[in-house]
Structures are given as C-alpha cells and as structure tokens.
Design an enzyme around this catalytic site. Sequence first.
Site, PDB file in Angstrom:
ATOM      1  N   GLU A 229      49.294  34.514  20.899  1.00  0.00           N
ATOM      2  CA  GLU A 229      50.470  34.161  20.102  1.00  0.00           C
ATOM      3  C   GLU A 229      50.910  35.376  19.290  1.00  0.00           C
ATOM      4  OE1 GLU A 229      51.862  31.458  16.288  1.00  0.00           O
ATOM      5  OE2 GLU A 229      49.885  32.353  16.397  1.00  0.00           O
TER       6      GLU A 229
ATOM      7  N   ASN B 271      41.718  35.637  13.559  1.00  0.00           N
ATOM      8  CA  ASN B 271      42.238  36.591  12.566  1.00  0.00           C
ATOM      9  C   ASN B 271      41.609  36.300  11.214  1.00  0.00           C
ATOM     10  OD1 ASN B 271      44.154  38.475  11.230  1.00  0.00           O
ATOM     11  ND2 ASN B 271      44.851  36.554  10.303  1.00  0.00           N
TER      12      ASN B 271
ATOM     13  N   ASP C 286      45.193  32.803  18.438  1.00  0.00           N
ATOM     14  CA  ASP C 286      46.127  32.579  17.336  1.00  0.00           C
ATOM     15  C   ASP C 286      46.453  33.899  16.631  1.00  0.00           C
ATOM     16  OD1 ASP C 286      47.385  30.563  15.436  1.00  0.00           O
ATOM     17  OD2 ASP C 286      46.034  31.583  14.044  1.00  0.00           O
TER      18      ASP C 286
HETATM   19 CA   LIG Z   1      44.008  40.470   9.969  1.00  0.00          CA
END
Ligand SMILES: [Ca+2]
Length: 541
Positions: free
Chosen positions: A277, A140, A241
Amino acid sequence: MKNIKRVLLIVILAMLGLCFGCSEAKGPYGKYIEEDLETTNIIEDNYRNYYEIFVRSFYDSDGDGVGDLKGVIEKLDYIQDLGFNGIWLMPIHKSASYHKYDVDDYYSVDSKYGTMEDLEALVAECHKKDIKLILDLVINHSSSANAWFTKAKKAHEKWLAKETLTEEEEKFKDFYVFYDDKNAIPATKKAYQVGKKGYYYEANFSSNMPEFNCDSPAVREEFQKIMKFWLDKGVDGFRLDAVKYYYYESHTKSIALLSEINKWAKAINPNAYIVGECWDPVTIIEQYYGSGCDSFFNFSLSVSDPSSPLVNSLNLEGKMLNKYYDGLLANISMAKDGIPAPFLNNHDTPRFTSTATASINKVKFQYALLSMMNGSTFTYYGDEVGMVGSNAGTSPDQNVRIPMQWGDGFGDCDPLSGATEASYPYGTVKAQMKDEHSLYNFYKKCLLLRNQNPEIARGAVSLVEMDREDQKLLFIEKEYQGSKIGIIFNFAPYDNLKVDYQSKGFTKVVGQLVTDSKDKYIGLQDDGSILLPPYSIAIVK
Ligand SMILES: [Ca+2]
Ligand SMILES: [Ca+2]
C-alpha cells in the site's frame, strides 16, 4: 455457407416471431447469445480476483456479535461461487483496537477472531478451493501496548543514563525511532514525548502507533521471522500496510527495504504474493515496483483520486473516453514486470456506491470497467451487494466497515460502534442472490468472465477502435499466450451502439455485461453485427 446459415436464422426467427406473436423480447437487439460460464477456471499464478475482508464485520459463526475466522471458513463457498480466488484479510493479530492496524503481538490471532487452529483451518480450506489467502502485515509501526515498545523504552532510558545494557537491551534500545533531542525531529514527521523523560518516539499515524527503526538489524531480523512464521502456516503472501512510511523521509530507502522484504518472502516461498500500500500517484508507485514486490495498489484508479478514469468514465459528456483507455495502459505500464493491482475502494476510502450520482446501472458499469483491467483486482467486502458508506470529511472510518447483511437470520455481526451511517439500499445478500438482475449477480458475472478469459487480467493490450467524437465506442484487444479476445465497450448511458466486430477478425461473442439487464441484452443483428445497450460490454473471440 455463413450466408445460408444467416438466412436460415432469419427464417427461424421470423417463424418464432409469428408463432409467439413476438412476445419474446426481440426488440432491437436481435438474437440472444447463450453464454457458458465456468466457475473454476483458475490459472496457477498470482493474477487473482481478490476479496478484501474486514473479519469483524463479515460473518459471525458463534453468535457473539463479532465476525470471526470460522465465519470466513463458513462463507468460502459464497466467496468462491462469486468468482473470487484470493482473499486479503485485514489485520487478524492481537490488538485492542477494533480495526487492528496497531498490533500487540505479531505471532498471534486475536482471540475475538478465533484461534491459531482456526487460521490454520482457514488456510487449509482456502487451498482446497484454490483460493490464495494473504494477510495484512502492519510493520511500519506496532501498537504502543506491544511488549516490544515497553522493552525498548526501558532499554533506551538505561542507555541514556549510561548504564550497562544486557544483550537483549542492546537489541531493543533502538528498536523504535527515538529522538533524544526535540530539535532533531524533522518538521515533516510526528513524534511524541515519552512521559516527561525528555526523549521522543516517531509516530506519524497516531500516538499509540510507534514506528519501528527500520535501520536496526534486530528489527529487520524480526520482520523476517514474522513473515516466516505465517508463510510456514501456509498463508500465500502479505498485503503490506503503509510502505512509504517505512522511511517517511525517503522513497529510495523504503523501496530498498521492500526489496529485502520481497527477497525474504520469496526465499521461503517463491510463489508468495506481496502487494504494498503506497497511497501515491502513478509516478511514485512505478518507482515502488522497482523493489520487485509483485504489486502495489493503483490508487489513481480508485475513488480516492478525483480524476480517476474509472470514476470519470461515467457520464461521458465530459469526453473522458480516452482517459479510460489511458488509465488502462498506465495501469499496466506502471507495474513494469509486476502485476497491476486496480481497485475502486477499500477500508480507507468511501464506498463507490456512496457518490451522489450513484444509480444501480452506474455502480454496475463502474465495476465492469474495473473488471476489464489487467492485473489482480481487489474488491471490498459488501460492495457486491452495494453497501453504502463514506468516511469523507469528518465522517468516521467505521462507516465503511459496517456489517454485512446476510439476510439468513444468523451470521450478521453487531453494528459497529462509532459508525454514523449504515445503509443497504440494494437489499441483503440472500435477496440479491435470488434476483438475476441484482448487483450481486452482476458482480459474479464480471468475476467469472475474468476467470473464463485469462486474457483480461494478463493480456497485452492494443486498440482496435475508439470513437473520440461520439464518446461511445471503445474496442480493444488483449492477447495472452497466443489467444486473443476483443473487448467492446458502450460508454453511452442512454444510447445503443452497433458494432461490426466480425470485420475486425473476431467470430463470436463469448461474454456480455449489460447493466440494464431487465429487457436488454447484447444480441446478434441480421447483418452479423451486434447491438450493445447503454453501459454495456461485449467480449468477443
Ligand atoms: Ca516509519
Ligand atoms: Ca463471533
């Protein structure tokens, strides 16, 4: 014939009682049932008992105080012997932080943990033991120290100044989520100004974790390259993640990207295992399973959810028995065609041993309840010896990431800077391995029973009997590929429970989990029923 055998049995038992003056603890439990636990009954699929390792705090192979990949290799026998057949390594890529959830270079191994050769050796050793190895993949966001972020800022500034960009600068100018107008930043998101340049970058976790622009074809191409790089090294998959943050504004868009990620991974290795997650309630997580990724952690069963049926099934004065059964069913149905991923705690939550009411029997029973769940269970390193630690409230995350205490005189990592508590109330690994009634040995039994009885992780569930009045008995069956087991729970913390399992079509006890095991066991009664001590579970076939 059965009756004759029973009569003979009674006679023999009576004689033994006479001979030895009943010194054998016959107690109310009756005949002791011998078990025969195998350690290596592993089915070649993605239903596994996963062990989550924070490498920094696990095992230090070279005495510099920092856990390392060679240390994980040295402890593979330990991990396998406990009954784990999957390992999730928390991030191992180059990163300046102690936790490494902010990556500087996705194609590297952090030198504090070892070398690329160490990682390759770890993969090879895992595969020799039929252990799957998955890596934490944090895509991310990167670290603000990642060279990509520097390149992206430079390219973005040139673009803002209307200068001509090179091909590479074109690729990087939108590599991260930039806002050129402060008013364009959504109220739900966090963004930080770049110097005094008047433009901003999205960073929902912290200012040093700038978020990738997932709409950028260049970013998506890089994600594919990263996964291919590690899958080509032989790793068996990824723990993704913070997946809902990919597009923090839209679950739909995050799910669509996950669907692509899953396809990219499976195109390289059709058996790759992907677990995401998404820290959200069941209703959201079941949408994420629509992406086709194998698993998403079931946070509703963990200590992070105050109404978790696993946590609340202790002390059943609250009449929560049906909730355990409901939770067991929801854990399966939310996963649709995928694999449920139940767990009690991880590196972001308090350890479940840390609750005020924890006692060794409760800790054991709670883990046993997890172990009877379908799917791939995830167990956090150190839980098997009851390590304590909480990051609740203002307590730091370091408290739940402290070093293992092996008790061997070597291999222990240095204390973790920033931790404000470090507690090992049940003793070292070495001490617990020697004590047959220890947490360690209870964990081992839970895991071996999961391996020995593949129905536990994979079977279709139906209810045999539930005593809603008394809140003691839950009797379920699980069927997998024509083979059926029964699982009988005594949820009462103080009372024994007598169960006539033979009238339900089962003939023998094949496993028992007894939390208070010093003088208690699940035994056969003279009338063919079994007596379950407080907080215990019998597996019957
Ligand atoms: Ca983002
Ligand atoms: Ca080391």
